[in-house]
Design a protein around this motif. Structure first.
Motif, PDB file in Angstrom:
ATOM      1  N   UNK A  11       0.796  -1.221   0.000  1.00 10.26           N
ATOM      2  CA  UNK A  11       0.000   0.000   0.000  1.00 10.26           C
ATOM      3  C   UNK A  11       0.829   1.271   0.000  1.00 10.26           C
ATOM      4  N   UNK A  12       0.141   2.386   0.202  1.00 10.50           N
ATOM      5  CA  UNK A  12       0.776   3.709   0.125  1.00 10.50           C
ATOM      6  C   UNK A  12       1.942   3.857   1.083  1.00 10.50           C
ATOM      7  N   UNK A  13       1.722   3.557   2.346  1.00 14.02           N
ATOM      8  CA  UNK A  13       2.748   3.843   3.349  1.00 14.02           C
ATOM      9  C   UNK A  13       3.976   2.953   3.170  1.00 14.02           C
ATOM     10  N   UNK A 309       8.772  15.760  -2.396  1.00 11.32           N
ATOM     11  CA  UNK A 309       8.540  15.375  -3.795  1.00 11.32           C
ATOM     12  C   UNK A 309       8.094  13.918  -3.869  1.00 11.32           C
ATOM     13  N   UNK A 310       8.693  13.072  -3.047  1.00 10.44           N
ATOM     14  CA  UNK A 310       8.337  11.656  -3.045  1.00 10.44           C
ATOM     15  C   UNK A 310       6.924  11.456  -2.493  1.00 10.44           C
ATOM     16  N   UNK A 311       6.586  12.185  -1.428  1.00 13.99           N
ATOM     17  CA  UNK A 311       5.236  12.096  -0.857  1.00 13.99           C
ATOM     18  C   UNK A 311       4.195  12.522  -1.889  1.00 13.99           C
ATOM     19  N   UNK A 312       4.452  13.633  -2.548  1.00 13.98           N
ATOM     20  CA  UNK A 312       3.505  14.157  -3.537  1.00 13.98           C
ATOM     21  C   UNK A 312       3.293  13.161  -4.672  1.00 13.98           C
ATOM     22  N   UNK A 313       4.382  12.589  -5.178  1.00 14.59           N
ATOM     23  CA  UNK A 313       4.291  11.634  -6.284  1.00 14.59           C
ATOM     24  C   UNK A 313       3.576  10.358  -5.852  1.00 14.59           C
ATOM     25  N   UNK A 314       3.939   9.826  -4.686  1.00 15.15           N
ATOM     26  CA  UNK A 314       3.351   8.568  -4.219  1.00 15.15           C
ATOM     27  C   UNK A 314       1.876   8.741  -3.881  1.00 15.15           C
ATOM     28  N   UNK A 315       1.517   9.864  -3.293  1.00 12.02           N
ATOM     29  CA  UNK A 315       0.111  10.130  -2.981  1.00 12.02           C
ATOM     30  C   UNK A 315      -0.716  10.158  -4.259  1.00 12.02           C
ATOM     31  N   UNK A 318      -1.462   6.689  -5.584  1.00 16.50           N
ATOM     32  CA  UNK A 318      -2.428   5.916  -4.809  1.00 16.50           C
ATOM     33  C   UNK A 318      -3.761   6.645  -4.629  1.00 16.50           C
ATOM     34  N   UNK A 319      -3.936   7.740  -5.353  1.00 15.24           N
ATOM     35  CA  UNK A 319      -5.204   8.454  -5.312  1.00 15.24           C
ATOM     36  C   UNK A 319      -5.485   9.149  -4.003  1.00 15.24           C
ATOM     37  N   UNK A 320      -4.438   9.557  -3.296  1.00 12.09           N
ATOM     38  CA  UNK A 320      -4.600  10.248  -2.015  1.00 12.09           C
ATOM     39  C   UNK A 320      -4.333  11.739  -2.190  1.00 12.09           C
ATOM     40  N   UNK A 321      -4.927  12.571  -1.363  1.00 16.69           N
ATOM     41  CA  UNK A 321      -4.758  14.017  -1.514  1.00 16.69           C
ATOM     42  C   UNK A 321      -3.409  14.500  -0.991  1.00 16.69           C
ATOM     43  N   UNK A 322      -2.935  15.581  -1.574  1.00 11.79           N
ATOM     44  CA  UNK A 322      -1.773  16.295  -1.048  1.00 11.79           C
ATOM     45  C   UNK A 322      -2.119  17.767  -1.113  1.00 11.79           C
TER      46      UNK A 322
END
Length: 351
Positions: A11-13, A309-315, A318-322
């Protein structure tokens, strides 16, 4: 007890941590030296301002500057240390966490509030201590509405100016009654808290009163000005991360469940601001990269720009908001629109 949905192994995390660890492994070793150098500079700047408060002619100017430098001092050293992010050395982290005590606050109580409450369950009413600090402020929609709340967007700026004074002379003692209750070392904790207050007010207020040529009311007003500047600067940082006009306050169901994962919750309830501003990042200890801070709390802020940058791309994958404000001022104005929106009583209260 609050429970979050469990993420799958891929998953995302899990994906985010894998990418983050890879990024950190390749990070230059000089990053930590930069942090130590900045810490030394901030300590020197704070005590230089204090020296000028004692001996210079322009008392109020130096008091104000001392108040301003208190915030970077806390965020770059104390805040990092309570998360064990300042150093790999546990003892050094414990020592650096004493920065809170240096400026009159209890580092022990702040760790309890921040690490064990806010970071675990941000923006969950009744569990996040940061959204229930004053009955005059209606932050979470679940907060009981009182008539004064109708005007909170007018009077809250004034209350924000006395934020640190309230913290130093009231909130720490109020929290101490809760956190020290039932602890075997409660007497020692109370003694340490009282000593912290005596030490801070002794050097920051009473010493200047005794040695300055001005009358004591002039020095006292200078001290109050310092607290105003300190509070205003703290306000700029703190309100920008979780309480903008589109802030979300998830509520658990009757079984205490939140229907998304813990990592998703951090993104849903957190907003970055001014992430491309180098000065804001390093002045405020990476607080503007707040999503990364909540997802990697034990990582130093010197690594936040790359991790963001990694958080933004990964979110996105996985269809999660940033969420991110382009500037700190956009975040502040959004907060006041948020206060105005929450000023009105809920419809069911008006029936």
């Amino acid at each position: 007890m609050i429970k979050f949905d469990t993420e799958p192994p891929d998953g995302f995390y899990a994906t985010l941590k894998q990418r983050g660890e890879k990024h950190l492994a390749a990070a230059p070793k000089t990053a930590q030296n930069f942090l130590f150098g900045k810490a030394i500079f901030l300590v020197m700047a704070y005590f230089f301002c204090f020296y000028q408060v004692i001996f210079a002619t322009n008392l109020w100017f130096w008091y104000a500057l001392m108040g301003f430098f208190t915030v970077p001092l806390i965020l770059n050293i104390g805040h990092e240390a309570v998360h064990n992010a300042f150093s790999k050395n546990v003892r050094l982290n414990l020592f650096c966490a004493q920065v809170f005590n240096l400026v009159g606050a209890s580092g022990h109580i702040w760790r309890e509030r921040h690490v064990k409450s806010h970071h675990v369950l941000p923006n969950i009413y009744g569990h996040d201590s940061d959204i229930a600090q004053n009955k005059l402020a209606r932050i979470a929609p679940a907060t009981p509405h009182i008539p004064a709340h109708r005007f909170q967007h007018f009077y809250m700026p004034g209350l924000y100016l006395i934020y640190t004074l309230n913290w130093l002379v009231y909130r720490d003692f109020k929290d101490a009654r809760q956190f020290f209750a039932g602890q075997k070392d409660a007497p020692q904790q109370w003694a340490a808290l009282i000593f912290t207050k005596i030490f801070y007010f002794g050097y920051a207020l009473f010493l200047p009163i005794f040695v300055r040529p001005e009358s004591w009311p002039i020095v006292f007003l200078g001290f109050v000005l310092m607290q105003f500047v300190l509070s205003a600067t703290t306000f700029l940082v703190l309100v920008s991360a979780h309480v903008g006009e589109d802030a979300v306050f998830p509520e658990p169901d009757f079984e205490g469940k939140i229907h998304h994962s813990w990592a998703a919750h951090q993104l849903i309830t957190t907003t970055d601001f001014a992430t491309k501003n180098w000065l804001v990042t390093h002045l405020f200890g990476g607080f503007n990269h707040h999503a990364v801070h909540h997802l990697f709390p034990q990582v130093s802020h010197v690594h936040y720009p790359g991790l963001t940058k990694i958080v933004k791309q990964t979110a996105s994958e996985f269809g999660l908001p940033y969420h991110c404000f382009s500037s700190i001022w956009e975040a502040v104005f959004s907060h006041f629109r948020f206060l105005k929106k929450n000023a009105a009583a809920p419809i069911f209260d008006e029936i």
